[in-house]
Design an enzyme around this catalytic site. Sequence first.
Site, PDB file in Angstrom:
ATOM      1  N   GLU A 118       0.858  -1.195   0.000  1.00  0.00           N
ATOM      2  CA  GLU A 118       0.000   0.000   0.000  1.00  0.00           C
ATOM      3  C   GLU A 118       0.888   1.238   0.000  1.00  0.00           C
ATOM      4  OE1 GLU A 118      -3.462   0.861  -0.090  1.00  0.00           O
ATOM      5  OE2 GLU A 118      -2.605   2.858   0.068  1.00  0.00           O
TER       6      GLU A 118
ATOM      7  N   ASP B  20      -6.283  -4.875  -6.616  1.00  0.00           N
ATOM      8  CA  ASP B  20      -7.458  -4.021  -6.384  1.00  0.00           C
ATOM      9  C   ASP B  20      -7.046  -2.559  -6.524  1.00  0.00           C
ATOM     10  OD1 ASP B  20      -9.899  -2.988  -5.677  1.00  0.00           O
ATOM     11  OD2 ASP B  20      -9.830  -3.633  -3.588  1.00  0.00           O
TER      12      ASP B  20
ATOM     13  N   CYS C  19     -13.424  -1.094  -9.988  1.00  0.00           N
ATOM     14  CA  CYS C  19     -14.694  -0.368 -10.057  1.00  0.00           C
ATOM     15  C   CYS C  19     -14.822   0.297 -11.423  1.00  0.00           C
ATOM     16  CB  CYS C  19     -14.795   0.663  -8.936  1.00  0.00           C
ATOM     17  SG  CYS C  19     -13.494   1.879  -9.010  1.00  0.00           S
TER      18      CYS C  19
ATOM     19  N   GLU D 252     -18.938  -2.767  -9.778  1.00  0.00           N
ATOM     20  CA  GLU D 252     -17.717  -3.359  -9.223  1.00  0.00           C
ATOM     21  C   GLU D 252     -17.542  -4.721  -9.901  1.00  0.00           C
ATOM     22  OE1 GLU D 252     -16.111  -1.556  -6.898  1.00  0.00           O
ATOM     23  OE2 GLU D 252     -14.552  -2.972  -6.282  1.00  0.00           O
TER      24      GLU D 252
END
Length: 403
Positions: free
Chosen positions: A289, A332, A359, A394
């Site tokens: 991250e 993601d 998304c 999504e």
Amino acid sequence: MTNNIKDKNSQESIRLEISEFNSDGSCNSELEGKKFKVFGAIPGEIVLVNIVKEFSDFTVVNVSKVLKSSPNRIEPPCEFYLLCSGCQFQHLDYEFQLKLKTKIVTEEILKNENFKHVEILNTIRSDKLYHYRNHARFTISKKPPLRGNLGFVNKFSRKIFKINKCLLMDHKINYLIKLIQGKLIGMSQLSIRVGANSGFALIQPDFQDIFSEIKSGQKKITEYFLGNPFRIGSPSFFQVNTKQAEKLSELLVEHLSLDGSEMVLDTYCGVGVFSVLLAPFVKNVVGIEISDSAIEDAIFNSRHLDNVEFIKDSTEEALKKLDFHPDIVILDPPRSGCKKNVLDSLKLIKPKKILMISCDLESFMRDTEILCMNDYQLKLVQPVDMFPNTKHIEIFGVLEKLN
Ligand SMILES: C[S@@+](CC[C@H](N)C(=O)[O-])C[C@H]1O[C@@H](n2cnc3c(N)ncnc32)[C@H](O)[C@@H]1O
């Protein structure tokens, strides 16, 4: 028959026959060689429209009156519908919305010859059609006559319009709006996040000087997700529809056939939701991250687990330096998708499975097609309705390594 007739109530109205949907929620129509993007319509309908904006090659219009209605049309409940950019599908009954989302995804996937075999499942429905959003960002007007009022920006004029509630927002957010509306003098932005399961609120910025009775300026919030507590710092990402995000997370375990020996790489891991949920079922999880706030939350959220680690770096850089071989990679990324070098690195790392969550259908297709050029096969696609009444979908995809 398609005639340009004037509505007797409005000099501006144009009569249009509606053809197919576009990906932005509008429908196409043509009249006397002119192309129209029609908001608030359904294919097969005949409508009167008002011009909103004219471009060189098409005109944007809103439906003002329905002359021939689709059986799938319902009355949009929001007074700001078509003015606000938040919802595009309020005039469609929910069964039709779900079918439409599955159709949009299916058509896009089947455009690729190599994806003819892909199993495409029906869109997972949301139990809540309204009041599902746990996070709101409002603009506050600094100028009269709306000075101190919060609202959204008109999608065409870009001017702020005042709201008293938003039907997509959690009831707790709407309750707060009622208390503070009109009194936000001197402020320009307001963010309210609530825990759909925990009931906690995080309000930014700190406005205790105006409303001493409302707690604001919190740095973090706790939300329960599938029964697990997650700390979420104010700048950290968290899915806006908690219930649907829970269903999405359950898909990970369901589609992975785990035996406990797996090394999992959870890229773009946010506050560590997938890492924490998968940890009991696998050997190790490593999350990546870029955000300082999210990685601090992820470390805190996984403090009770001894098989989870996090790397604070961009996925682009972290993949280049990876010193272990993951069996499974979760991707993601943000709406824009993965950078090309992330996909290049994955081709070298060669995990057995890649779970792609997105998304944005366009970036999902682009990234999946690159991965599937030689090395991977897209096996399954599961659309999830994370955002009812809007055009957004999504998408969860399972890719398997070819031998
Ligand atoms: C769509 S969110 C997914 C978060 C998480 N998987 C979840 O479901 O809660 C994308 C996350 O990627 C992070 N991010 C954005 N660009 C990144 C990059 N280049 N490398 C690593 N993380 C990134 C964002 O901070 C955000 O937390």
